[in-house]
Design a protein around this motif. Structure first.
Motif, short mmCIF file in Angstrom:
data_model
loop_
_atom_site.label_atom_id
_atom_site.label_comp_id
_atom_site.label_asym_id
_atom_site.label_seq_id
_atom_site.Cartn_x
_atom_site.Cartn_y
_atom_site.Cartn_z
N ALA A 251 0.81 -1.22 0.00
CA ALA A 251 0.00 0.00 0.00
C ALA A 251 0.85 1.27 0.00
O ALA A 251 0.31 2.37 -0.03
N SER A 252 2.17 1.11 0.05
CA SER A 252 3.06 2.27 0.04
C SER A 252 3.53 2.54 -1.40
O SER A 252 4.39 1.83 -1.93
N GLN A 253 2.97 3.57 -2.01
CA GLN A 253 3.33 3.89 -3.40
C GLN A 253 4.80 4.29 -3.53
O GLN A 253 5.47 3.92 -4.50
N ASP A 254 5.31 5.02 -2.54
CA ASP A 254 6.72 5.45 -2.58
C ASP A 254 7.66 4.25 -2.54
O ASP A 254 8.61 4.16 -3.32
N MET B 230 6.94 1.03 -3.24
CA MET B 230 6.80 0.20 -4.44
C MET B 230 7.49 0.85 -5.64
O MET B 230 8.08 0.15 -6.47
N ALA B 231 7.45 2.18 -5.71
CA ALA B 231 8.15 2.89 -6.80
C ALA B 231 9.66 2.70 -6.68
O ALA B 231 10.36 2.48 -7.69
N GLN C 117 10.49 -0.76 -7.79
CA GLN C 117 10.44 -0.84 -9.26
C GLN C 117 11.73 -0.30 -9.87
O GLN C 117 12.29 -0.90 -10.79
N LYS D 198 3.67 -7.97 -8.46
CA LYS D 198 3.53 -6.54 -8.72
C LYS D 198 4.78 -5.95 -9.37
O LYS D 198 4.72 -5.01 -10.15
#
Length: 475
Positions: free
Chosen positions: A351-354, A356-357, A360, A382
């Motif tokens: 749920a942490s977009q930062d 996960m970015a 990536q 993901k």
């Protein structure tokens, strides 16, 4: 003439080879030995071994507390001493030894004083545990001392197992260890740890004052002596399970950590996902691996409490015929707590977009995951990278059978943690089958609750064909 010349040449070669061996003797045969002793008569046993090691030109270092009564560091001895500090004095240790001697020699249990004796023994055991724990902390919690021991480059640790933590010190120093023990009451340690065969109808328990010519009445007494000492053994040693887990940084983390060290040795770049509430995985500059910290809405105390609940349930509240359903009710509560902690951990990453970015951008090649903590596969999906599971074992090998399709016919393969062997009686086979079925039920309850979570993360309208095409793209 040719024969004489050849003979002379061979003799010179032999002399040169012998001279080379003599120059290497000190390097080959002399080692650095670390000693973890026990006080009293046990020290006499270790001391004889130390003297022989020194006679054979080994370098010996003894770990000794500042409160030791019998092990006195001084410059006249050939062995060296490393002194660690404990929060009690010599009088406290002297009092404990007197209590042990008085109990064993002057207050032996009779038919009338039987329970009183074991109540007093319990008090003494608790005092021993306290003293032993302070001694362990005196070494393992001292960064300066552990650093000196690391620099000492010891080859082996010689330990008396009556005083625990010798094996822990050896594991932290990454050296082998050897136990030396005179004996324990009813040969309890020898039977449980050394697997020494001792049928109680024939082998008299140590300190029971029985001989190998046992009458029927003495055999009954001997059997009772064995069982009582087994109970004391479980009570004394069982309390150390959590301490060992804390020092060894959690058994599952320890399993992954060994793999991480090997990956780093082979020059791979390793990043560990760790929560801010982690007890065992600590980020610091000395480690070669990197850490990505994610946040969870609970603290270290909550996680510590959960681990204690798991350890207490498995080790001290094993199900019996009378406590069977109570055990599984308690297990259900623990499983629910584990689910809650696990879900917060999954949300902390997914749920942490930062975060996960950043993952990536890290362009990782593979995720290595322990499947007991779910969502490793979700994170890999993901990130569109493959994942690998590494697992020590699960109760009754449930995950291995259901997920890994490991063949395990319950009539022949003993369930993990059931304490059964591969030589099963009819009664033990029934017990094993029941153990398998119960763990299957727990497994389905635990994992079944995650179906909706996985669907939500992977997309509510995700069809099987889309999922399979996604998996195919990761190959």
């Amino acid at each position: 003439m040719a024969c004489t010349t050849t003979g002379t040449r061979v003799s010179k070669k032999h002399i040169q080879f012998l001279a080379l061996q003599l120059t290497l003797l000190g390097t080959v045969f002399c080692g650095n030995v670390l000693i973890w002793p026990t006080e009293g008569s046990h020290w006499l046993n270790i001391k004889i071994i130390i003297q022989e090691l020194i006679r054979r030109e080994h370098n010996v270092t003894v770990l000794v507390s500042n409160a030791s009564l019998f092990i006195t560091p001084h410059g006249e001895t050939a062995e060296k001493f490393e002194v660690y500090f404990v929060p009690f004095g010599k009088n406290h240790l002297d009092s404990l030894i007197k209590d042990i001697v008085n109990l064993w020699l002057y207050n032996k249990p009779t038919a009338l004083t039987f329970w009183k004796f074991y109540k007093e023994l319990e008090k003494v055991v608790n005092k021993m545990n306290e003293v032993n724990r302070h001694s362990c902390d005196g070494v393992l919690a001292s960064q300066d001392l552990m650093a000196r021991l690391q620099r000492g480059k010891y080859d082996v640790l010689l330990s008396d197992p009556v005083c625990l933590c010798g094996d822990l010190i050896a594991l932290k120093l990454r050296i082998p260890f050897v136990y030396s023990l005179r004996f324990t009451p009813a040969s309890t340690v020898e039977r449980h740890c050394g697997k020494m065969p001792a049928p109680p109808s024939y082998v008299p328990a140590a300190l029971s004052e029985l001989t190998d010519k046992l009458s029927f009445r003495e055999r009954i007494k001997n059997i009772v002596s064995y069982r009582l000492q087994d109970y004391v053994f479980q009570s004394y040693w069982g309390e150390w399970d959590l301490y060992y887990s804390e020092i060894l940084e959690g058994s599952h983390w320890l399993n992954i950590k060994i793999i991480i060290q090997e990956l780093i040795r082979r020059e791979h770049n390793v990043t560990v996902l760790v929560s801010n509430a982690s007890l065992f995985m600590t980020s610091h500059d000395e480690t070669a691996e990197k850490f990505e910290v994610y946040f969870v809405p609970f603290g270290k105390n909550h996680l510590d409490s959960l681990i204690k609940d798991i350890v207490n349930l498995w080790l001290y509240n094993k199900p019996t015929a009378l406590t069977f359903w109570k055990f599984y009710k308690e297990l259900e509560k623990v499983v629910n707590k584990m689910n809650e902690v696990n879900r917060h951990s999954c949300d902390g990453v997914l749920a942490s977009q930062d975060l996960m970015a950043r993952l990536q951008r890290g362009k990782y090649d593979v995720v290595l995951s322990d499947p007991v903590c779910l969502c490793g596969d979700l994170i890999a999906l993901k990130l569109r990278i493959p994942f690998v599971y590494s697992l020590r074992f699960t109760p009754a090998s449930t995950m291995e059978r259901h997920c890994g399709k490991m063949p395990a016919p319950p009539s022949y393969v003993p369930a993990a943690l059931s304490e059964l062997t591969d030589k099963l009686s009819f009664r033990e086979r029934i017990k094993n089958i029941v153990s398998y079925r119960l763990q299957d039920y727990v497994f389905q309850r635990y994992w079944g609750e995650w179906d909706l979570y996985y669907s939500e993360i992977l997309g509510k309208h995700l069809t099987l064909s889309v999922l399979f095409s996604l998996l195919e793209s990761l190959k």
